[in-house]
Scaffold this motif. Structure first.
Motif, mmCIF file in Angstrom:
data_model
loop_
_atom_site.group_PDB
_atom_site.id
_atom_site.type_symbol
_atom_site.label_atom_id
_atom_site.label_comp_id
_atom_site.label_asym_id
_atom_site.label_seq_id
_atom_site.Cartn_x
_atom_site.Cartn_y
_atom_site.Cartn_z
ATOM 1 N N TYR A 159 -10.872 -1.831 -6.458
ATOM 2 C CA TYR A 159 -10.207 -3.087 -6.811
ATOM 3 C C TYR A 159 -11.210 -4.198 -7.075
ATOM 4 C CZ TYR A 159 -5.914 -0.768 -5.820
ATOM 5 O OH TYR A 159 -4.874 0.121 -5.878
ATOM 6 N N LEU A 160 -10.898 -5.013 -8.067
ATOM 7 C CA LEU A 160 -11.746 -6.123 -8.475
ATOM 8 C C LEU A 160 -11.048 -7.463 -8.236
ATOM 9 C CD1 LEU A 160 -12.898 -4.463 -11.805
ATOM 10 C CD2 LEU A 160 -14.108 -4.498 -9.613
ATOM 11 N N ARG A 161 -9.892 -7.418 -7.603
ATOM 12 C CA ARG A 161 -9.067 -8.585 -7.286
ATOM 13 C C ARG A 161 -8.384 -8.350 -5.946
ATOM 14 N NH1 ARG A 161 -10.690 -11.929 -10.476
ATOM 15 N NH2 ARG A 161 -10.362 -11.800 -12.677
ATOM 16 N N ASP A 162 -7.977 -9.445 -5.317
ATOM 17 C CA ASP A 162 -7.181 -9.353 -4.095
ATOM 18 C C ASP A 162 -5.735 -9.054 -4.472
ATOM 19 O OD1 ASP A 162 -9.472 -10.152 -2.789
ATOM 20 O OD2 ASP A 162 -8.768 -12.191 -2.389
ATOM 21 N N LEU A 163 -5.159 -8.077 -3.805
ATOM 22 C CA LEU A 163 -3.745 -7.755 -3.966
ATOM 23 C C LEU A 163 -3.154 -7.505 -2.587
ATOM 24 C CD1 LEU A 163 -3.973 -5.286 -6.989
ATOM 25 C CD2 LEU A 163 -3.106 -7.623 -7.048
ATOM 26 N N THR A 164 -1.937 -7.962 -2.366
ATOM 27 C CA THR A 164 -1.286 -7.770 -1.073
ATOM 28 C C THR A 164 -0.701 -6.365 -0.985
ATOM 29 O OG1 THR A 164 0.894 -8.498 -1.806
ATOM 30 C CG2 THR A 164 -0.643 -10.226 -1.021
ATOM 31 N N GLN A 165 -0.365 -5.980 0.223
ATOM 32 C CA GLN A 165 0.324 -4.709 0.437
ATOM 33 C C GLN A 165 1.628 -4.690 -0.365
ATOM 34 O OE1 GLN A 165 1.942 -4.168 4.390
ATOM 35 N NE2 GLN A 165 1.806 -1.959 4.208
ATOM 36 N N TYR A 166 2.360 -5.787 -0.314
ATOM 37 C CA TYR A 166 3.612 -5.897 -1.060
ATOM 38 C C TYR A 166 3.376 -5.657 -2.554
ATOM 39 C CZ TYR A 166 7.817 -7.863 -3.142
ATOM 40 O OH TYR A 166 8.955 -8.040 -3.891
ATOM 41 N N ASP A 167 2.332 -6.278 -3.116
ATOM 42 C CA ASP A 167 2.011 -6.103 -4.533
ATOM 43 C C ASP A 167 1.806 -4.629 -4.866
ATOM 44 O OD1 ASP A 167 1.959 -8.906 -4.917
ATOM 45 O OD2 ASP A 167 -0.211 -9.005 -4.607
ATOM 46 N N LEU A 168 1.028 -3.934 -4.044
ATOM 47 C CA LEU A 168 0.711 -2.525 -4.309
ATOM 48 C C LEU A 168 1.946 -1.642 -4.203
ATOM 49 C CD1 LEU A 168 -2.646 -2.284 -2.330
ATOM 50 C CD2 LEU A 168 -2.364 -2.489 -4.803
ATOM 51 N N VAL A 169 2.733 -1.845 -3.146
ATOM 52 C CA VAL A 169 3.928 -1.024 -2.936
ATOM 53 C C VAL A 169 4.951 -1.278 -4.037
ATOM 54 C CG1 VAL A 169 5.894 -0.622 -1.390
ATOM 55 C CG2 VAL A 169 3.573 -0.787 -0.447
ATOM 56 N N GLU A 170 5.228 -2.540 -4.325
ATOM 57 C CA GLU A 170 6.238 -2.866 -5.339
ATOM 58 C C GLU A 170 5.825 -2.388 -6.726
ATOM 59 O OE1 GLU A 170 9.438 -4.073 -4.993
ATOM 60 O OE2 GLU A 170 8.949 -3.572 -2.915
ATOM 61 N N ALA A 171 4.564 -2.534 -7.073
ATOM 62 C CA ALA A 171 4.097 -2.062 -8.380
ATOM 63 C C ALA A 171 4.260 -0.553 -8.496
ATOM 64 C CB ALA A 171 2.645 -2.467 -8.602
ATOM 65 N N THR A 172 3.963 0.166 -7.422
ATOM 66 C CA THR A 172 4.110 1.624 -7.434
ATOM 67 C C THR A 172 5.580 2.008 -7.569
ATOM 68 O OG1 THR A 172 2.114 1.844 -6.085
ATOM 69 C CG2 THR A 172 3.583 3.753 -6.180
ATOM 70 N N LEU A 173 6.450 1.359 -6.812
ATOM 71 C CA LEU A 173 7.886 1.654 -6.902
ATOM 72 C C LEU A 173 8.422 1.365 -8.309
ATOM 73 C CD1 LEU A 173 9.081 0.265 -3.449
ATOM 74 C CD2 LEU A 173 8.929 2.688 -4.137
ATOM 75 N N ARG A 174 7.963 0.275 -8.925
ATOM 76 C CA ARG A 174 8.392 -0.048 -10.288
ATOM 77 C C ARG A 174 7.911 1.008 -11.287
ATOM 78 N NH1 ARG A 174 7.634 -5.340 -8.461
ATOM 79 N NH2 ARG A 174 5.486 -5.425 -9.185
ATOM 80 N N GLU A 175 6.694 1.482 -11.099
ATOM 81 C CA GLU A 175 6.180 2.521 -11.999
ATOM 82 C C GLU A 175 6.953 3.824 -11.824
ATOM 83 O OE1 GLU A 175 3.673 2.476 -14.668
ATOM 84 O OE2 GLU A 175 4.604 0.524 -14.353
ATOM 85 N N PHE A 176 7.307 4.171 -10.591
ATOM 86 C CA PHE A 176 8.139 5.359 -10.381
ATOM 87 C C PHE A 176 9.445 5.221 -11.159
ATOM 88 C CE2 PHE A 176 6.330 6.338 -5.876
ATOM 89 C CZ PHE A 176 5.300 7.093 -6.427
ATOM 90 N N LYS A 177 10.079 4.071 -11.018
ATOM 91 C CA LYS A 177 11.361 3.829 -11.685
ATOM 92 C C LYS A 177 11.205 3.902 -13.199
ATOM 93 C CE LYS A 177 15.253 0.656 -11.695
ATOM 94 N NZ LYS A 177 15.783 -0.601 -11.180
ATOM 95 N N ARG A 178 10.136 3.283 -13.709
ATOM 96 C CA ARG A 178 9.903 3.254 -15.150
ATOM 97 C C ARG A 178 9.600 4.636 -15.719
ATOM 98 N NH1 ARG A 178 5.991 3.345 -18.818
ATOM 99 N NH2 ARG A 178 4.349 3.632 -17.292
ATOM 100 N N THR A 179 8.910 5.467 -14.970
ATOM 101 C CA THR A 179 8.421 6.742 -15.507
ATOM 102 C C THR A 179 9.282 7.947 -15.165
ATOM 103 O OG1 THR A 179 6.953 7.072 -13.621
ATOM 104 C CG2 THR A 179 6.028 5.953 -15.565
ATOM 105 N N GLY A 180 10.409 7.752 -14.515
ATOM 106 C CA GLY A 180 11.228 8.933 -14.239
ATOM 107 C C GLY A 180 12.300 8.721 -13.198
ATOM 108 N N GLY A 181 12.481 7.512 -12.760
ATOM 109 C CA GLY A 181 13.516 7.233 -11.782
ATOM 110 C C GLY A 181 12.941 6.837 -10.437
ATOM 111 N N ALA A 182 13.701 5.999 -9.749
ATOM 112 C CA ALA A 182 13.278 5.507 -8.432
ATOM 113 C C ALA A 182 13.109 6.662 -7.450
ATOM 114 C CB ALA A 182 14.305 4.508 -7.906
#
Length: 170
Positions: free
Chosen positions: A75-98
């Motif tokens: 990582y080259l920036r600060d990101l919160t735990q919430y940021d990482l978890v939510e981004a991953t969940l959104r990508e799951f949803k976008r790429t094949g379902g929640a």
């Protein structure tokens, strides 16, 4: 209202450019025997670098989904735990379902700052183990989690084909 960090995290794989150095990862070599860097890329959003990614395969071979492999993000920036978890969940949803993995992801991911590293290594089709700065944090277990999680970076439906090509070493 999401802050800049959440927006940056949600923008996973939007734009990529400069590859990272192809130095070996001690953790990848220890947990994936014969691991060598296959490819590398830097993810950028609005010109800001978010993270450097490296794909590790056995012997540096082309990606083969039937074999175990690893992806390391520095990582080259600060990101919160919430940021990482939510981004991953959104990508799951976008790429094949929640997927019902929020609790597991909260165990796996902690806030990151400049220079922090996460390494994800597949263990068959249904497990992906994580190391944060060389320390094991968790294992995600779910049917086809390897394709779903690793596919965010090297799958057919990534947000940035350029980033994916560089990571795949193409």
């Amino acid at each position: 209202m999401p802050g800049l960090k959440a927006i940056l995290a949600a923008a996973m794989l939007v734009s990529a450019s400069v590859p990272v150095a192809l130095a070996q990862s001690k953790t990848a070599a220890a947990v994936l025997p014969g691991a060598e860097v296959r490819g590398a890329a830097t993810l950028r959003f609005l010109g800001f670098p978010l993270y450097q990614a490296r794909l590790f395969t056995v012997g540096g071979a082309a990606l083969n989904w039937s074999q175990n492999f690893g992806i390391e993000l520095t990582y080259l920036r600060d990101l919160t735990q919430y940021d990482l978890v939510e981004a991953t969940l959104r990508e799951f949803k976008r790429t094949g379902g929640a997927l019902p993995l929020e609790a597991q992801l909260n165990t796996c991911f902690k806030a990151v700052g400049n220079g922090d590293r996460y390494l994800a290594v597949s263990d068959g089709a249904n497990k992906v183990a994580f190391w944060r700065n060389g320390q094991r944090t968790c294992t995600l277990s779910h049917p086809q989690i390897k394709r779903r999680f690793m596919g965010i970076f090297v799958g057919e439906n990534t947000r940035s084909k350029s980033f994916t090509r560089k990571l795949l070493g193409s």
